[in-house]
Design a protein around this motif. Structure first.
Motif, PDB file in Angstrom:
ATOM      1  N   ASN A 188       0.869  -1.160   0.000  1.00  0.00           N
ATOM      2  CA  ASN A 188       0.000   0.000   0.000  1.00  0.00           C
ATOM      3  C   ASN A 188       0.918   1.225   0.000  1.00  0.00           C
ATOM      4  OD1 ASN A 188      -2.389  -1.535   0.207  1.00  0.00           O
ATOM      5  ND2 ASN A 188      -2.057  -1.758   2.400  1.00  0.00           N
ATOM      6  N   PRO A 189       0.956   1.973  -1.114  1.00  0.00           N
ATOM      7  CA  PRO A 189       1.926   3.065  -1.228  1.00  0.00           C
ATOM      8  C   PRO A 189       1.433   4.383  -0.632  1.00  0.00           C
ATOM      9  CG  PRO A 189       0.775   2.779  -3.298  1.00  0.00           C
ATOM     10  CD  PRO A 189       0.249   1.717  -2.355  1.00  0.00           C
ATOM     11  N   ARG A 190       2.404   5.194  -0.215  1.00  0.00           N
ATOM     12  CA  ARG A 190       2.117   6.563   0.222  1.00  0.00           C
ATOM     13  C   ARG A 190       3.338   7.420  -0.106  1.00  0.00           C
ATOM     14  NH1 ARG A 190       0.110   8.847   6.048  1.00  0.00           N
ATOM     15  NH2 ARG A 190       0.033  11.020   5.415  1.00  0.00           N
ATOM     16  N   GLU A 191       3.083   8.542  -0.774  1.00  0.00           N
ATOM     17  CA  GLU A 191       4.161   9.422  -1.232  1.00  0.00           C
ATOM     18  C   GLU A 191       4.390  10.563  -0.248  1.00  0.00           C
ATOM     19  OE1 GLU A 191       5.446  11.963  -5.202  1.00  0.00           O
ATOM     20  OE2 GLU A 191       3.400  11.239  -5.017  1.00  0.00           O
ATOM     21  N   PHE A 192       5.666  10.921  -0.070  1.00  0.00           N
ATOM     22  CA  PHE A 192       6.071  12.035   0.776  1.00  0.00           C
ATOM     23  C   PHE A 192       7.034  12.900  -0.020  1.00  0.00           C
ATOM     24  CE2 PHE A 192       4.868   8.565   3.469  1.00  0.00           C
ATOM     25  CZ  PHE A 192       4.109   9.166   4.466  1.00  0.00           C
TER      26      PHE A 192
END
Length: 158
Positions: free
Chosen positions: A78-82
């Protein structure tokens, strides 16, 4: 003539920025990546260029990164960008899988609010500034193998 010179300078600068930036140290290597450099691509190029049997690394600096949290049920990240964050700590390993370098890395980033987030690094580039990576090389070649039951690649130390 100016146009040709501008094009040649652009190509030279582009090629230079695509090169891996590292130096040998008494304990391994020190890599310093610059704005826009792909973290994983540069580690892969380094492993190939130096024929690294296996290694561990740590790093810190400014990045744009996509973390993944592995869902064991779906066998997917499950990706999350910062964006525009500081890599407070990055650690990982270099091994081989199917004849190619296999990079496994995790990290922790913080923003202006000092809130920390972390996870498996799916992709990332250096943000404003640089990213310093200290690499400790091992003498034994290690392979990563896909484990069907886990749905993940696992480092083999046998």
């Amino acid at each position: 003539m100016r146009l040709l010179l501008s094009i040649l300078l652009f190509i030279t600068a582009t090629e230079a920025s695509a090169q891996t930036r590292y130096t040998k140290t008494p304990t391994g290597y020190l890599m310093v990546l610059r704005q826009g450099d792909s973290i994983i691509q540069h580690l892969e190029k380094f492993a190939l260029a130096e024929n690294i049997p296996s290694a561990n690394f740590t790093g810190m600096g400014f990045v744009n990164v996509t973390f993944g949290f592995f869902d064991a049920k779906t066998k997917q990240y499950n990706p999350r960008e910062f964006r525009d964050v500081e890599m407070s700590g990055m650690l990982g390993s270099i091994a081989w899988q199917k004849g190619k370098p296999s990079i496994h890395t995790h990290g922790i980033v913080t923003g202006r609010d000092f809130v920390a987030y972390g996870g498996h690094i799916l992709s990332g580039t250096v943000g404003t500034g640089s990213l310093e990576i200290a690499i400790t090389v091992h003498d034994k070649r290690l392979e990563r193998e896909h484990n069907e039951e886990l749905g993940a690649n696992v480092l083999s130390v046998e």
